[in-house]
Design a protein around this motif. Structure first.
Motif, PDB file in Angstrom:
ATOM      1  N   ALA A   1       7.983  48.093 -23.946  1.00 58.33           N
ATOM      2  CA  ALA A   1       7.668  47.170 -22.851  1.00 58.33           C
ATOM      3  C   ALA A   1       8.599  47.417 -21.662  1.00 58.33           C
ATOM      4  N   ARG A   2       9.891  47.629 -21.935  1.00 49.54           N
ATOM      5  CA  ARG A   2      10.826  47.921 -20.845  1.00 49.54           C
ATOM      6  C   ARG A   2      10.492  49.253 -20.186  1.00 49.54           C
ATOM      7  N   ALA A   3      10.111  50.232 -21.010  1.00 48.78           N
ATOM      8  CA  ALA A   3       9.768  51.548 -20.455  1.00 48.78           C
ATOM      9  C   ALA A   3       8.582  51.449 -19.520  1.00 48.78           C
ATOM     10  N   VAL A   4       7.534  50.752 -19.940  1.00 41.43           N
ATOM     11  CA  VAL A   4       6.341  50.619 -19.105  1.00 41.43           C
ATOM     12  C   VAL A   4       6.676  49.850 -17.830  1.00 41.43           C
ATOM     13  N   SER A   5       7.498  48.803 -17.975  1.00 35.87           N
ATOM     14  CA  SER A   5       7.834  47.986 -16.815  1.00 35.87           C
ATOM     15  C   SER A   5       8.653  48.769 -15.793  1.00 35.87           C
ATOM     16  N   GLU A   6       9.690  49.464 -16.259  1.00 36.02           N
ATOM     17  CA  GLU A   6      10.580  50.155 -15.321  1.00 36.02           C
ATOM     18  C   GLU A   6       9.924  51.410 -14.745  1.00 36.02           C
ATOM     19  N   LEU A   7       9.185  52.149 -15.579  1.00 30.78           N
ATOM     20  CA  LEU A   7       8.566  53.369 -15.065  1.00 30.78           C
ATOM     21  C   LEU A   7       7.414  53.070 -14.110  1.00 30.78           C
ATOM     22  N   SER A   8       6.764  51.930 -14.276  1.00 29.40           N
ATOM     23  CA  SER A   8       5.674  51.579 -13.373  1.00 29.40           C
ATOM     24  C   SER A   8       6.184  51.213 -11.990  1.00 29.40           C
TER      25      SER A   8
ATOM     26  N   LEU B   1       3.537  56.640 -13.935  1.00 37.12           N
ATOM     27  CA  LEU B   1       2.582  57.301 -14.814  1.00 37.12           C
ATOM     28  C   LEU B   1       1.237  56.576 -14.754  1.00 37.12           C
ATOM     29  N   SER B   2       0.164  57.346 -14.838  1.00 35.32           N
ATOM     30  CA  SER B   2      -1.173  56.769 -14.845  1.00 35.32           C
ATOM     31  C   SER B   2      -1.530  56.296 -16.252  1.00 35.32           C
ATOM     32  N   GLN B   3      -2.644  55.593 -16.339  1.00 37.43           N
ATOM     33  CA  GLN B   3      -3.088  55.096 -17.634  1.00 37.43           C
ATOM     34  C   GLN B   3      -3.409  56.247 -18.584  1.00 37.43           C
TER      35      GLN B   3
ATOM     36  N   VAL C   1      -0.187  51.291 -26.320  1.00 36.00           N
ATOM     37  CA  VAL C   1      -1.547  50.857 -25.999  1.00 36.00           C
ATOM     38  C   VAL C   1      -1.567  49.369 -25.646  1.00 36.00           C
ATOM     39  N   GLN C   2      -0.890  48.564 -26.441  1.00 41.26           N
ATOM     40  CA  GLN C   2      -0.891  47.124 -26.179  1.00 41.26           C
ATOM     41  C   GLN C   2      -0.246  46.800 -24.831  1.00 41.26           C
ATOM     42  N   GLU C   3       0.831  47.510 -24.510  1.00 41.50           N
ATOM     43  CA  GLU C   3       1.550  47.187 -23.288  1.00 41.50           C
ATOM     44  C   GLU C   3       0.788  47.613 -22.046  1.00 41.50           C
ATOM     45  N   ILE C   4       0.191  48.803 -22.057  1.00 45.68           N
ATOM     46  CA  ILE C   4      -0.488  49.266 -20.843  1.00 45.68           C
ATOM     47  C   ILE C   4      -1.773  48.478 -20.606  1.00 45.68           C
ATOM     48  N   TRP C   5      -2.440  48.006 -21.684  1.00 44.79           N
ATOM     49  CA  TRP C   5      -3.679  47.265 -21.475  1.00 44.79           C
ATOM     50  C   TRP C   5      -3.433  45.800 -21.137  1.00 44.79           C
ATOM     51  N   LYS C   6      -2.194  45.362 -21.277  1.00 46.74           N
ATOM     52  CA  LYS C   6      -1.869  44.048 -20.729  1.00 46.74           C
ATOM     53  C   LYS C   6      -1.884  44.085 -19.208  1.00 46.74           C
ATOM     54  N   ARG C   7      -1.545  45.266 -18.672  1.00 47.47           N
ATOM     55  CA  ARG C   7      -1.459  45.405 -17.221  1.00 47.47           C
ATOM     56  C   ARG C   7      -2.766  45.888 -16.605  1.00 47.47           C
ATOM     57  N   GLU C   8      -3.644  46.498 -17.436  1.00 46.32           N
ATOM     58  CA  GLU C   8      -4.908  47.031 -16.921  1.00 46.32           C
ATOM     59  C   GLU C   8      -6.019  46.046 -17.242  1.00 46.32           C
TER      60      GLU C   8
ATOM     61  N   THR D   1      -6.319  49.949 -32.235  1.00 44.10           N
ATOM     62  CA  THR D   1      -5.577  49.039 -31.369  1.00 44.10           C
ATOM     63  C   THR D   1      -6.371  48.700 -30.118  1.00 44.10           C
ATOM     64  N   LEU D   2      -7.041  49.694 -29.550  1.00 43.71           N
ATOM     65  CA  LEU D   2      -7.877  49.439 -28.383  1.00 43.71           C
ATOM     66  C   LEU D   2      -9.010  48.463 -28.694  1.00 43.71           C
ATOM     67  N   LEU D   3      -9.631  48.623 -29.861  1.00 41.38           N
ATOM     68  CA  LEU D   3     -10.733  47.732 -30.217  1.00 41.38           C
ATOM     69  C   LEU D   3     -10.226  46.330 -30.555  1.00 41.38           C
ATOM     70  N   LYS D   4      -9.024  46.209 -31.089  1.00 39.86           N
ATOM     71  CA  LYS D   4      -8.449  44.880 -31.303  1.00 39.86           C
ATOM     72  C   LYS D   4      -8.237  44.162 -29.967  1.00 39.86           C
ATOM     73  N   ILE D   5      -7.806  44.928 -28.979  1.00 37.30           N
ATOM     74  CA  ILE D   5      -7.643  44.332 -27.647  1.00 37.30           C
ATOM     75  C   ILE D   5      -9.008  43.901 -27.107  1.00 37.30           C
ATOM     76  N   ALA D   6     -10.040  44.730 -27.349  1.00 35.82           N
ATOM     77  CA  ALA D   6     -11.379  44.395 -26.862  1.00 35.82           C
ATOM     78  C   ALA D   6     -11.913  43.136 -27.531  1.00 35.82           C
ATOM     79  N   THR D   7     -11.721  43.002 -28.839  1.00 36.16           N
ATOM     80  CA  THR D   7     -12.204  41.795 -29.532  1.00 36.16           C
ATOM     81  C   THR D   7     -11.400  40.569 -29.137  1.00 36.16           C
ATOM     82  N   ALA D   8     -10.124  40.757 -28.792  1.00 39.73           N
ATOM     83  CA  ALA D   8      -9.322  39.618 -28.354  1.00 39.73           C
ATOM     84  C   ALA D   8      -9.755  39.154 -26.959  1.00 39.73           C
ATOM     85  N   GLN D   9     -10.094  40.107 -26.099  1.00 38.53           N
ATOM     86  CA  GLN D   9     -10.525  39.748 -24.747  1.00 38.53           C
ATOM     87  C   GLN D   9     -11.981  39.289 -24.702  1.00 38.53           C
ATOM     88  N   HIS D  10     -12.810  39.818 -25.591  1.00 42.32           N
ATOM     89  CA  HIS D  10     -14.245  39.490 -25.608  1.00 42.32           C
ATOM     90  C   HIS D  10     -14.670  39.151 -27.037  1.00 42.32           C
TER      91      HIS D  10
END
Length: 855
Positions: free
Chosen positions: A421-428, A434-436, A459-466, A496-505
């Motif tokens: 989470a810190r890496a994604v936050s600081e590098l962004s 870095l791109s998605q 995956v969880q961290e970048i899709w929180k932001r996308e 993990t991506l599909l878990k995010i999809a089921t959580a959002q939809h």
């Protein structure tokens, strides 16, 4: 003037009334001067009118004067000339009419291109000037094609030289033969040459030579390339890429001596070019390489590549380390030299000491910091990576190394997720964020390296932001990313991506089904189904999948209790017990369903089940009850007519435009009332001219009655109405005379495209011609085009029985996996009540036997 007689009338006045030329047929005329000035009479008024003129024939004088009545010959000539004149007038009239019609129909080429000709007014003078000159392009094309077919043998010296790595190598004539074959193969395959441009890019040509094989060393091309590169180096002697390309040309041609001479000349012109020195060392003999390398290091002591090459030439490990240390003295900040030296250290303690020095000298190298951390304990490694992260805040490698370190030691307190989470936050927040797709690539690499927690955390961290603007778009993007990750073998990333999809939809049952399919081999399958059904309780597909996966009847009871109006769930519950052999329970379920909902499908299923239980009277009553509610149901009428043939007339009245009713009724009457059957089908074709089923039924009836000309006529008319129906084309190919079948098959492929039945017909044709490889190819194409066509699978199995008995078992496994349900003959065969209680394999094998004996 003497000697010539003078006419006596010269100089005298003309007689009264004399008109010059009257004897030759000339006529006089009057002008205004003849009338005198001031006269108001018009000139035209002087001329006599038609009434005042006497007959011209009577007033003619001289040669045209009348000379008495015409003779017979003159009258005949006048008659002939009159006929010719009439014919000419008629022809001119017809021609004028044709021209007018062409103008009206706009078929005249001149009229068709009239608008285009008008556009030529807009063409400027410059455009006219730049129009290409016309030439004999046919002759040029023929000449070019002849040039392509010309083959020039390559001398053995070129082939031998191209296979020699050094001057000390002995020629291997077996290799020469293989090289000659490759040259000929390349010529036959129309391999692309060097080119014919007047100028070349030396760097691009150098890259091309890296990929060329011996087949590229053609004499003409080598001569051309040699001349072009010589011109390039003469123009710019400091162009190192041109020198290297010139040397590579000689190397490919097998002239190693000349290649070394070119590089020697290049070193004189560009003594500071590292690439030239490296290439000179590469092609030099083994005994001369150290000498050339020593000269290179004298000129370029700051070249890490030369020091590493010098170390690689040393056979003694200690001597190689010594060379690298000497190189580090001249290039203390060279990361490549430090890495090469560390890799040669066999003692981990010595390597740790070297890395500690290396990171001090090269603090910007993430690789050296990570290698240093791997040789330390966990506590020291954490300190090292923290320091590396401070010195290289933009380095993703350092952040991920820290996360991997924590995952390897148990991920206490979820530290991996925190680091990511810190890496994604600081590098962004950096300018070059870095791109998605970069993060997804890193997640997939982590999973491939065994760092599953790191991959999931990324995956969880970048899709929180996308977050997408549209919910449907977000779900679709997640599904596509999941498929892409799964294609690369990253199952945890996909899940993990599909878990995010089921959580959002959570309302999207398709996302739950994707997640369940990805998690099919995990222990959480039941919990996923329960979560999905709690979020989508009305999803019939989820309930049926859950019951099929667990084989539990109670799940279907729960599903029906939640969705009592779902016909699909009632039918699936009955099928569940039918597959288990409990027909009575299945009938009870359908009886209970009839009390809740009124459905045509339920009545039909109940009737079929009662027939299997040996209760035809109950089946008839069920069908009558169903027809009272659904009087236009052709499926209920078909089943009723099969049980009671007296119902066909009523069925025709109730469903006059049902192709299945018309077809089956005609089949029923074909044996006894052929004319009646033909009339029924003809009436059906009149009402439904685009029904391919009715056209096919008519053709089958004529074939059954052995009326082949009538069948072909009907097929032609049917294909005119339904040009893309594969069943009609299949039959047309089979009844065509054998010499014409191939043309008919090609036409069918052009019309129907990628169709299983057409490919199957072509495969049968190839089998008759004993072209077994092509037949197998078309059978495979048929299976790939539509695996649901049982007729194509059956004919493929017959083909293997005749020609490939060893492959029958594997093919039957593919058929059992596909479980086809379609096909003109298979769909009818499998619906026969006598096969209802038999498994698929038994039914299909019986169908194959029947089909084989009918051919």
């Amino acid at each position: 003037m003497t000697g010539r007689s003078v006419k006596d009338f010269l100089g005298k006045a003309a007689p009264a009334g004399y008109v010059a030329g009257a004897g030759r047929g000339a006529q006089g005329f009057v002008t205004r001067p003849d009338l005198g000035p001031g006269s108001s009479v018009a000139v035209a008024a002087v001329a006599p009118t038609a009434e005042d003129r006497p007959d011209e024939a009577e007033n003619e004088e001289g040669l045209l004067a009348a000379q008495g009545p015409l003779g017979a010959d003159d009258e005949e000539a006048d008659f002939i000339f009159a006929e010719i004149e009439a014919k000419m007038r008629e022809r001119r009239g017809n021609r004028k009419t044709i021209v007018q019609k062409k103008v009206v129909n706009n078929n005249d080429p001149a009229m068709l291109f009239a608008a285009e000709k008008l556009k030529l007014r807009q063409v400027t003078a410059d455009e006219w000037a730049h129009l290409p000159e016309s030439g004999d392009f046919i002759a040029k094309r023929a000449k070019k094609s002849n040039e392509k077919e010309r083959y020039t043998p390559v001398p053995d010296s070129v082939l031998v030289g191209s296979t020699m790595k050094t001057l000390d190598d002995d020629p291997d004539f077996r290799t020469v033969g293989e090289a000659r074959e490759r040259v000929l193969g390349a010529r036959l395959d129309m391999a692309e040459g060097v080119g014919t441009q007047a100028s070349i890019d030396p760097a691009g040509y150098l890259a091309g030579l890296e990929e060329q094989t011996t087949a590229s060393g053609q004499v003409n091309d080598i001569k051309r390339a040699r001349a072009l590169l010589r011109s390039a180096v003469n123009t710019n002697p400091l162009n190192s890429a041109a020198w290297i390309a010139a040397a590579r040309v000689e190397e490919v041609a097998g002239n190693m001596k000349q290649a070394r001479a070119v590089l020697a000349e290049a070193l004189e012109a560009c003594p500071d070019s590292e690439d030239i020195w490296v290439d000179a060392v590469r092609i030099s003999p083994s005994n001369e390489s150290p000498i050339i390398l020593a000269r290179a290091l004298q000129h370029l002591p700051q070249s890490p590549q030369l020091w590493i090459r010098a170390a690689n030439m040393e056979k003694d490990a200690a001597q190689a380390k010594k060379v690298l240390r000497k190189g580090l003295e001249a290039n203390i900040e060279s990361i490549d030299l430090w890495k090469a030296l560390v890799e040669r250290e066999e003692d981990s303690e010595d390597a740790r000491v070297l890395l500690s020095k290396a990171v001090e000298v090269c603090p910007q190298s993430s690789e050296l910091w990570i290698a240093f951390a791997r040789l330390e304990s966990r506590e020291n490694a954490q300190k090292i990576l923290n320091k590396a992260r401070q010195l290289n805040p933009n380095s993703l490698m350092v952040w991920m190394a820290a996360a991997r370190l924590e995952e390897a030691h148990g991920n206490e307190g979820g530290i991996v997720q925190k680091i990511v989470a810190r890496a994604v936050s600081e590098l962004s927040q950096q300018s070059a964020a870095l791109s998605q797709s970069d993060w997804m690539r890193e997640a997939i690499n982590c999973e491939h390296g065994g760092d599953v927690l790191c991959a999931e955390a990324i995956v969880q961290e970048i899709w929180k932001r996308e977050q997408s603007d549209s919910a449907n778009d977000s779900a679709q993007v997640l599904a596509l990313e999941s498929e892409a990750a799964l294609a690369e073998g990253a199952q945890h990333v996909s899940r993990t991506l599909l878990k995010i999809a089921t959580a959002q939809h959570p309302e999207r049952d398709d996302m739950w089904i994707r997640l369940i399919n990805v998690s099919a081999n995990t222990q959480e399958i039941s919990s996923l189904y329960e979560a999905a059904l709690s979020a989508c309780p009305s999803s019939v597909k989820l309930w049926t999948l859950y019951s099929n996966a667990t084989g539990d009847d109670s799940i279907l009871k729960r599903a029906i209790a939640v969705n009592p109006q779902s016909e699909e769930l009632w039918v699936h519950a009955a099928k569940f017990h039918v597959d288990g052999g409990d027909l009575q329970t299945a009938k009870n379920i359908l009886d209970a369903a009839s009390n809740v909902i009124q459905s045509e499908t339920l009545f039909r299923k109940r009737a079929k089940l009662e027939l299997r239980l040996g209760q035809p009277d109950a089946a008839i009553k069920t069908l009558q009850a169903g027809l009272s509610i659904f009087p236009k149901s052709d499926l209920l009428w078909l089943l009723s007519c099969q049980l009671d043939s007296s119902q066909w007339e009523r069925a025709l009245v109730a469903c006059p435009q049902s192709p299945s009713i018309l077809k089956e009724c005609a089949n029923h009457l074909a044996a006894t009332q052929q004319m009646r059957a033909r009339a029924i089908l003809e009436r059906g074709r009149q009402m439904l001219p685009d029904s391919a089923a009715l056209w096919m039924a008519s053709v089958e009836l004529e074939l059954q009655l052995e009326s082949l000309p009538q069948a072909r006529s009907l097929l032609t008319r049917g294909l005119h109405k339904c040009p893309t129906d594969s069943i009609l084309w299949f039959t047309a190919i089979s009844i065509e005379p054998r010499p014409l079948r191939k043309a008919k098959a090609m036409e069918a492929i052009r019309r129907c495209g990628n169709d299983a039945l057409v490919f199957s017909a072509v495969a049968q044709l190839m089998e008759l011609e004993r072209n077994l490889p092509s037949a197998r190819e078309y059978y495979e194409r048929a299976a790939a085009a539509d695996p649901n066509i049982g007729d194509a699978w059956a004919r493929y199995l017959i083909f293997n029985r005749r020609h490939c008995p060893d492959e029958i078992d594997s093919l039957f496994e593919r058929i059992a996996t596909a479980k086809p349900k379609g096909g003109p003959r298979w769909s009818v065969f499998r619906k026969d009540p006598k096969w209802w209680s038999h498994p698929f394999n038994t039914v299909f094998e019986s169908f194959v036997n029947v089909l084989e004996h009918s051919n």
